[in-house]
Design an enzyme around this catalytic site. Structure first.
Site, PDB file in Angstrom:
ATOM      1  CG  ASP A  72      -0.347  -0.441   2.530  1.00  0.00           C
ATOM      2  OD1 ASP A  72       0.931  -0.408   2.648  1.00  0.00           O
ATOM      3  OD2 ASP A  72      -0.907  -0.768   3.230  1.00  0.00           O
ATOM      4  CG  ASP A 141      -9.077  -1.278  12.171  1.00  0.00           C
ATOM      5  OD1 ASP A 141      -8.145  -2.014  11.574  1.00  0.00           O
ATOM      6  OD2 ASP A 141      -9.527  -0.469  11.534  1.00  0.00           O
ATOM      7  CG  HIS A 143      -6.273  -2.104   8.901  1.00  0.00           C
ATOM      8  ND1 HIS A 143      -6.449  -1.262   9.890  1.00  0.00           N
ATOM      9  CD2 HIS A 143      -4.954  -2.081   8.420  1.00  0.00           C
ATOM     10  CE1 HIS A 143      -5.266  -0.488   9.823  1.00  0.00           C
ATOM     11  NE2 HIS A 143      -4.441  -0.856   9.306  1.00  0.00           N
ATOM     12  CD  GLU A 148      -8.953   1.408   7.676  1.00  0.00           C
ATOM     13  OE1 GLU A 148      -8.770   0.707   8.414  1.00  0.00           O
ATOM     14  OE2 GLU A 148      -8.484   2.519   7.475  1.00  0.00           O
TER      15      GLU A 148
HETATM   16  C1  GLP Z   1      -0.879   0.542   8.512  1.00  0.00           C
HETATM   17  C2  GLP Z   1      -0.418  -0.385   7.242  1.00  0.00           C
HETATM   18  C3  GLP Z   1      -0.589  -1.953   7.689  1.00  0.00           C
HETATM   19  C4  GLP Z   1       0.090  -2.078   8.864  1.00  0.00           C
HETATM   20  C5  GLP Z   1      -0.533  -1.511   9.871  1.00  0.00           C
HETATM   21  C6  GLP Z   1       0.063  -1.960  11.310  1.00  0.00           C
HETATM   22  O1  GLP Z   1      -1.968   0.774   8.396  1.00  0.00           O
HETATM   23  N1  GLP Z   1      -1.012  -0.090   6.219  1.00  0.00           N
HETATM   24  O2  GLP Z   1      -0.033  -2.541   6.495  1.00  0.00           O
HETATM   25  O3  GLP Z   1       0.013  -3.525   9.085  1.00  0.00           O
HETATM   26  O4  GLP Z   1      -0.516  -0.150   9.727  1.00  0.00           O
HETATM   27  O5  GLP Z   1       1.039  -1.063  11.546  1.00  0.00           O
HETATM   28  P1  GLP Z   1       2.185  -1.449  12.976  1.00  0.00           P
HETATM   29  O6  GLP Z   1       2.934  -2.395  12.276  1.00  0.00           O
HETATM   30  O7  GLP Z   1       2.886  -0.157  13.065  1.00  0.00           O
HETATM   31  O8  GLP Z   1       1.360  -1.548  13.994  1.00  0.00           O
END
Ligand code: GLP
Length: 264
Positions: A72, A141, A143, A148
């Site tokens: 992404d 959440d 995702h 989402e």
């Molecule tokens: C963002 C990214 C996800 C990632 C998530 C969790 O939303 N788009 O790909 O898994 O953050 O991030 P973190 O690893 O910092 O908790």
């Protein structure tokens, strides 16, 4: 679904890095075809990337024949912005390994035609031969990528609007200012991730406990898009003790027993 539970994030990250390296090396032994790898951002994969960098430097694995696609990217954030996923990936991985620049794919969040950009990304994944392994994280959440809650489990690469929750969680990367977090992103879909031969998800820390409970013990549902992994034949979640804190005791014991039995 395989659940690998390690004592902490450091041990889980080592497990994941070694697993990915083994898979790259195993394919290289039997085929000249590139290893097609899906990659993620966030704070979670940083230690896994650090270990992969060490392994490349020590000659234990090479990314010369790896083609990667990131999951992404924010819409409208300049690529040079320190919090763009382009910057992130170069900082934490690509600048330190031997993956050829032309093999690196990250969605262009500034594309003039975002819909065409998303379709071209799906086409490029197919042209590369499809994913061998997709490495992902998970949002609080549940995702996966930026899919989402209530994203279709059949979704493909597209433009999405980020939820208030996700923007609040990600404000930590934007001087704590919610208003600086982009409102939209381009993301691969749940079905794009699940099209991979294998999916490995990292989830560390108690903030991920609810997401893991929903994904592992809940129904397969668009409410928690990681739960789509239940329909995949080779899905693994690598966790630590804190992130499995909300699983039922019996579920926890089951996964520990499976791992212990496999070691025998
Ligand atoms: C963002 C990214 C996800 C990632 C998530 C969790 O939303 N788009 O790909 O898994 O953050 O991030 P973190 O690893 O910092 O908790």
């Amino acid at each position: 679904m395989n659940i690998i539970i390690r004592n902490n994030a450091a041990e889980g990250s080592l497990w994941a890095a070694h697993y990915i390296a083994e898979k790259i090396n195993a394919k290289a032994k039997v085929s000249d075809k590139p290893f097609v790898l899906g990659l993620c951002t966030g704070s979670t994969p940083i230690q896994t990337y650090a270990e992969l960098i060490r392994m490349v430097k020590d000659g234990e694995v090479s990314f010369k024949n790896v083609i990667s696609f990131n999951m992404d990217e924010y819409v409208g954030l300049p690529e040079s912005h320190p919090e763009s996923y382009h910057s992130f990936m170069h900082r934490y991985l690509f600048d330190h390994i031997d993956e050829p620049a032309q093999n690196i794919h990250i969605l262009n969040g500034n594309a003039a035609d975002p819909v065409a950009e998303c379709q071209a990304y799906e086409d490029a994944i197919v042209a590369a031969g499809g994913f061998d392994l997709f490495l992902g994280g998970v949002g609080e959440d549940g995702h996966i990528a930026f899919n989402e809650p209530f994203s279709s489990l059949a979704s493909r690469t597209r433009v999405v609007t980020l939820t208030q929750d996700t923007r609040e969680v990600n404000a930590r990367f934007f001087d704590g200012d919610f208003n600086k977090v982009p409102r939209q992103a381009l993301t691969v879909g749940v079905a794009t991730v699940l099209s991979s031969k294998e999916v490995v998800i990292l989830a560390f820390g108690s903030k991920k406990a609810r997401a893991l409970k929903d994904a592992i013990e809940g129904p397969m549902s668009h409410y928690c898009t990681l739960s789509g992994l239940q329909g995949h034949p080779a899905g693994t979640i690598v966790c630590d003790e804190n992130s499995v804190g909300e699983l039922k005791v019996n579920s926890y014991r089951y996964f520990k027993a499976v791992e212990a039995a496999e070691k025998q």
